[in-house]
Motif scaffolding. Structure first.
Motif, short mmCIF file in Angstrom:
data_model
loop_
_atom_site.label_atom_id
_atom_site.label_comp_id
_atom_site.label_asym_id
_atom_site.label_seq_id
_atom_site.Cartn_x
_atom_site.Cartn_y
_atom_site.Cartn_z
N MET A 1 46.17 8.18 57.80
CA MET A 1 47.25 7.18 57.69
C MET A 1 48.83 7.74 57.79
SD MET A 1 47.98 4.29 54.87
CE MET A 1 49.35 4.73 53.91
N PRO A 2 49.52 7.32 58.61
CA PRO A 2 50.97 7.64 58.74
C PRO A 2 51.70 7.33 57.59
CG PRO A 2 50.38 6.68 60.79
CD PRO A 2 49.30 6.22 59.89
N LYS A 3 52.42 8.20 56.99
CA LYS A 3 53.26 7.74 55.68
C LYS A 3 53.92 6.39 55.85
CE LYS A 3 56.90 11.01 56.30
NZ LYS A 3 57.75 12.30 56.02
N GLU A 4 54.56 6.21 56.85
CA GLU A 4 55.39 4.95 56.88
C GLU A 4 54.53 3.74 56.92
OE1 GLU A 4 55.24 7.28 59.67
OE2 GLU A 4 56.69 8.39 59.42
N TRP A 5 53.15 3.97 57.00
CA TRP A 5 52.38 2.55 57.09
C TRP A 5 52.08 2.15 55.52
CZ3 TRP A 5 47.60 2.77 60.84
CH2 TRP A 5 47.95 3.15 61.99
N THR A 6 52.01 0.67 55.21
CA THR A 6 51.90 0.17 53.81
C THR A 6 50.24 0.27 53.79
OG1 THR A 6 51.94 -2.08 54.86
CG2 THR A 6 53.94 -1.07 53.92
N ALA A 7 49.94 -0.07 52.67
CA ALA A 7 48.39 -0.32 52.13
C ALA A 7 47.97 -1.36 53.06
CB ALA A 7 48.22 -0.33 50.75
N LYS A 8 48.78 -2.35 53.31
CA LYS A 8 48.35 -3.57 54.11
C LYS A 8 48.05 -3.25 55.51
CE LYS A 8 49.42 -8.21 55.68
NZ LYS A 8 50.30 -9.27 55.70
N GLN A 9 48.90 -2.34 55.90
CA GLN A 9 48.89 -1.89 57.48
C GLN A 9 47.83 -1.18 57.60
OE1 GLN A 9 52.84 -0.54 57.68
NE2 GLN A 9 53.70 -2.54 58.57
N GLU A 10 47.40 -0.39 56.67
CA GLU A 10 46.36 0.56 56.75
C GLU A 10 44.89 -0.23 56.78
OE1 GLU A 10 43.76 3.90 57.14
OE2 GLU A 10 46.01 3.80 57.67
N ARG A 11 45.04 -1.31 56.10
CA ARG A 11 43.68 -2.45 56.04
C ARG A 11 43.45 -2.93 57.48
NH1 ARG A 11 45.90 -3.59 51.06
NH2 ARG A 11 46.57 -5.73 51.87
N GLU A 12 44.63 -3.25 57.91
CA GLU A 12 44.71 -3.97 59.10
C GLU A 12 44.00 -3.04 60.27
OE1 GLU A 12 48.34 -7.37 59.37
OE2 GLU A 12 48.89 -5.27 59.68
N TYR A 13 44.68 -1.75 60.15
CA TYR A 13 44.20 -0.76 61.30
C TYR A 13 42.69 -0.54 61.11
CZ TYR A 13 43.13 4.00 62.78
OH TYR A 13 42.69 4.93 63.21
N GLU A 14 42.30 -0.55 59.88
CA GLU A 14 40.82 -0.12 59.80
C GLU A 14 40.19 -1.50 60.05
OE1 GLU A 14 38.93 2.39 58.99
OE2 GLU A 14 40.70 3.46 58.47
N HIS A 15 40.50 -2.58 59.98
CA HIS A 15 39.64 -3.85 60.42
C HIS A 15 39.80 -3.90 61.79
CE1 HIS A 15 38.46 -8.05 60.51
NE2 HIS A 15 39.27 -8.24 61.30
N ILE A 16 40.86 -3.64 62.57
CA ILE A 16 41.08 -3.64 64.06
C ILE A 16 40.07 -2.56 64.55
CG2 ILE A 16 42.42 -3.36 66.07
CD1 ILE A 16 44.74 -4.44 64.08
N LYS A 17 40.07 -1.18 64.01
CA LYS A 17 39.48 -0.29 64.64
C LYS A 17 37.99 -0.59 64.46
CE LYS A 17 38.55 3.41 61.99
NZ LYS A 17 38.77 4.74 61.41
N ASP A 18 37.42 -1.26 63.21
CA ASP A 18 36.03 -1.50 62.97
C ASP A 18 35.56 -2.69 63.96
OD1 ASP A 18 35.92 0.31 61.15
OD2 ASP A 18 36.02 -1.22 59.48
N SER A 19 36.40 -3.44 64.40
CA SER A 19 36.34 -4.59 65.30
C SER A 19 35.99 -4.10 66.63
CB SER A 19 37.03 -5.53 65.18
OG SER A 19 37.02 -6.71 65.89
#
Length: 109
Positions: A1-19
């Motif tokens: 996770m890039p240090k600029e991303w928030t925890a919410k953005q990391e969750r969104e990333y994981e959700h989009i990646k899994d999808s």
């Protein structure tokens, strides 16, 4: 996770990646889709130092909902994306070309 991303953005990333993986994309492609989507959201929110005009204008990824993913509706690159590529290739007359003419000039028809 890039240090600029928030925890919410990391969750969104994981959700989009899994999808994307569930839809059959490779692991590498799924990571790219997730990162590009989150980074576009960050750019639209003014959280990045630089952002392309195509990231800021137009619909957000959530509103677009896969319109350019090849499932009906407009397909392929947008006119602005084709125009930017034509500019990089120094194609003459690009400013007056339509989307179809740009695609033809770039050999993407």
């Amino acid at each position: 996770m890039p240090k600029e991303w928030t925890a919410k953005q990391e969750r969104e990333y994981e959700h989009i990646k899994d999808s994307a993986r569930k839809r059959g994309a490779s692991a590498e492609r799924a990571k790219e889709i997730g990162a590009r989507t989150v980074n576009k959201i960050r750019a639209r929110a003014g959280q990045t130092k630089t952002a392309s005009p195509t990231s800021i204008k137009g619909k957000s990824p959530q509103q677009r909902g896969g319109q350019r993913s090849g499932h009906g509706g407009p397909k392929g690159l947008t006119r602005d994306q084709l125009y930017n590529e034509a500019r990089q290739r120094n194609i003459k007359g690009r400013s007056t070309m339509t989307k179809a003419e740009l695609a033809e000039a770039l050999g993407k028809d």
